[in-house]
Design an enzyme around this catalytic site. Sequence first.
Site, PDB file in Angstrom:
ATOM      1  N   LYS A  66       0.809  -1.235   0.000  1.00 58.50           N
ATOM      2  CA  LYS A  66       0.000   0.000   0.000  1.00 58.50           C
ATOM      3  C   LYS A  66       0.836   1.276   0.000  1.00 58.50           C
ATOM      4  CE  LYS A  66      -4.007  -2.217   1.888  1.00 58.50           C
ATOM      5  NZ  LYS A  66      -5.081  -2.294   2.855  1.00 58.50           N
ATOM      6  N   ASP A 102      -9.513   2.667   2.390  1.00 61.04           N
ATOM      7  CA  ASP A 102      -9.416   2.002   3.700  1.00 61.04           C
ATOM      8  C   ASP A 102      -9.890   2.917   4.830  1.00 61.04           C
ATOM      9  OD1 ASP A 102      -8.515  -0.555   3.063  1.00 61.04           O
ATOM     10  OD2 ASP A 102      -6.392   0.003   3.156  1.00 61.04           O
TER      11      ASP A 102
HETATM   12  P1  NAP Z   1       1.779  -3.794   5.898  1.00 65.19           P
HETATM   13  O1  NAP Z   1       1.845  -2.415   5.349  1.00 65.19           O
HETATM   14  O2  NAP Z   1       2.582  -4.873   5.306  1.00 65.19           O
HETATM   15  O3  NAP Z   1       2.077  -3.715   7.482  1.00 65.19           O
HETATM   16  C1  NAP Z   1       2.104  -4.879   8.255  1.00 65.19           C
HETATM   17  C2  NAP Z   1       2.134  -4.510   9.735  1.00 65.19           C
HETATM   18  O4  NAP Z   1       2.089  -5.715  10.505  1.00 65.19           O
HETATM   19  C3  NAP Z   1       3.421  -3.789  10.133  1.00 65.19           C
HETATM   20  O5  NAP Z   1       3.146  -2.931  11.207  1.00 65.19           O
HETATM   21  C4  NAP Z   1       4.296  -4.977  10.590  1.00 65.19           C
HETATM   22  O6  NAP Z   1       5.326  -4.608  11.464  1.00 65.19           O
HETATM   23  C5  NAP Z   1       3.276  -5.793  11.324  1.00 65.19           C
HETATM   24  N1  NAP Z   1       3.650  -7.205  11.456  1.00 65.19           N
HETATM   25  C6  NAP Z   1       3.636  -8.151  10.499  1.00 65.19           C
HETATM   26  N2  NAP Z   1       4.012  -9.339  11.010  1.00 65.19           N
HETATM   27  C7  NAP Z   1       4.272  -9.130  12.331  1.00 65.19           C
HETATM   28  C8  NAP Z   1       4.708  -9.960  13.398  1.00 65.19           C
HETATM   29  N3  NAP Z   1       4.937 -11.273  13.215  1.00 65.19           N
HETATM   30  N4  NAP Z   1       4.830  -9.413  14.629  1.00 65.19           N
HETATM   31  C9  NAP Z   1       4.586  -8.096  14.831  1.00 65.19           C
HETATM   32  N5  NAP Z   1       4.173  -7.244  13.848  1.00 65.19           N
HETATM   33  C10 NAP Z   1       4.019  -7.759  12.614  1.00 65.19           C
HETATM   34  O7  NAP Z   1       0.274  -4.340   5.846  1.00 65.19           O
HETATM   35  P2  NAP Z   1      -1.092  -3.512   5.970  1.00 65.19           P
HETATM   36  O8  NAP Z   1      -1.614  -3.252   4.632  1.00 65.19           O
HETATM   37  O9  NAP Z   1      -0.868  -2.381   6.895  1.00 65.19           O
HETATM   38  O10 NAP Z   1      -2.046  -4.617   6.643  1.00 65.19           O
HETATM   39  C11 NAP Z   1      -1.933  -4.976   8.002  1.00 65.19           C
HETATM   40  C12 NAP Z   1      -3.068  -5.927   8.392  1.00 65.19           C
HETATM   41  O11 NAP Z   1      -4.327  -5.266   8.303  1.00 65.19           O
HETATM   42  C13 NAP Z   1      -3.180  -7.167   7.501  1.00 65.19           C
HETATM   43  O12 NAP Z   1      -3.541  -8.281   8.291  1.00 65.19           O
HETATM   44  C14 NAP Z   1      -4.320  -6.862   6.577  1.00 65.19           C
HETATM   45  O13 NAP Z   1      -4.996  -8.017   6.140  1.00 65.19           O
HETATM   46  C15 NAP Z   1      -5.213  -6.049   7.516  1.00 65.19           C
HETATM   47  N6  NAP Z   1      -6.073  -5.153   6.746  1.00 65.19           N
HETATM   48  C16 NAP Z   1      -7.407  -5.356   6.801  1.00 65.19           C
HETATM   49  C17 NAP Z   1      -8.243  -4.527   6.088  1.00 65.19           C
HETATM   50  C18 NAP Z   1      -9.702  -4.750   6.166  1.00 65.19           C
HETATM   51  O14 NAP Z   1     -10.393  -4.210   5.297  1.00 65.19           O
HETATM   52  N7  NAP Z   1     -10.198  -5.461   7.151  1.00 65.19           N
HETATM   53  C19 NAP Z   1      -7.730  -3.517   5.285  1.00 65.19           C
HETATM   54  C20 NAP Z   1      -6.364  -3.319   5.265  1.00 65.19           C
HETATM   55  C21 NAP Z   1      -5.540  -4.169   5.981  1.00 65.19           C
HETATM   56  P3  NAP Z   1       6.742  -4.118  10.848  1.00 65.19           P
HETATM   57  O15 NAP Z   1       6.571  -2.698  10.451  1.00 65.19           O
HETATM   58  O16 NAP Z   1       7.687  -4.310  11.984  1.00 65.19           O
HETATM   59  O17 NAP Z   1       7.052  -5.029   9.675  1.00 65.19           O
END
Ligand code: NAP
Length: 280
Positions: A66, A102
Amino acid sequence: MTKKIGLFGYPLSHSISPVFQQAALDYCSLDVIYKVWPVEPANLQTEVDKLRSMDYLGAGITIPYKEKVMPFLDVVDPFASRVGAVNTIVNNGGRLIGHNTDVYGFMQGLTETAKFSPMGKRVLVVGAGGAARAGIFGLIQSGVSMISIANRTKERALQIVEQFVDEEVEMEVVRSDRYELDRVVKNADLVVNATSVGMRNSASENDVPFETGSISPSSLVYDMVYTPRDTPFLVLAKEAGADTLGGLPMLIYQGSKSFSMWTGVDAPINIMFDAANDVL
Ligand code: NAP
């Protein structure tokens, strides 16, 4: 000619967007295929460029792209620019325009589904990726008083605070350790998991974003992860007596707005919810 919409991410096995988007396209009798498009990080720019073809109406963008996709677009709309994340690309005659739906999805889930009133509230957000940025931006706009951010990689949390420094809200970055998070979570009216921890079929599917025994029973715990419905974090929150909200309403509401941007047609939101509930 059949048109296409792509879903860019890596990996993509968790996503149910293709199911409810295709159900909505079919319901509206649109000759469009919603296509899962897993993209390895090294190929992101090359694959995004293919969206310029007239076959494509655009694409949805999910983890982990994103933020990373933004430099490859012709225009990022001012709203998505302020958020710092794009989850929807529209192909406008070969020019790629980035949007963020979002924020809308997050806030609709919070205010419409959970009936939570953000004004003046204290919030803890765990995570600092694109989804966290969207949630934080929506919360700032709706008048919360305090946002604490914890993230595994502290630098990303600091960047968010820096980006929103001029907004009328108190913000802090907190360490991701139990002592610090217990202190903050105790006083939070809203706790948001914006990490992917707890997502089915991932390495962390049995984990919580942080261990705590201090969730307040008067708080709302909002997990953006939508599969499974009862993530380990929501189970923990229920045990503490808190209200809970999963990520499905956010997913559907953001997808409904993206659908309208791609097709110019109002999204049949009930059809989307039904299709998603069937698959979950
Ligand atoms: P992203 O930009 O890749 O960010 C991922 C986040 O998760 C970062 O803060 C990362 O920390 C953290 N993370 C990943 N694995 C981890 C672990 N094992 N332990 C601790 N922290 C961890 O992804 P995103 O787009 O922000 O999405 C994040 C989540 O929100 C996903 O699960 C996604 O499916 C969900 N989401 C849901 C919706 C919805 O409509 N419901 C919409 C958007 C996103 P670091 O910075 O340290 O890597």
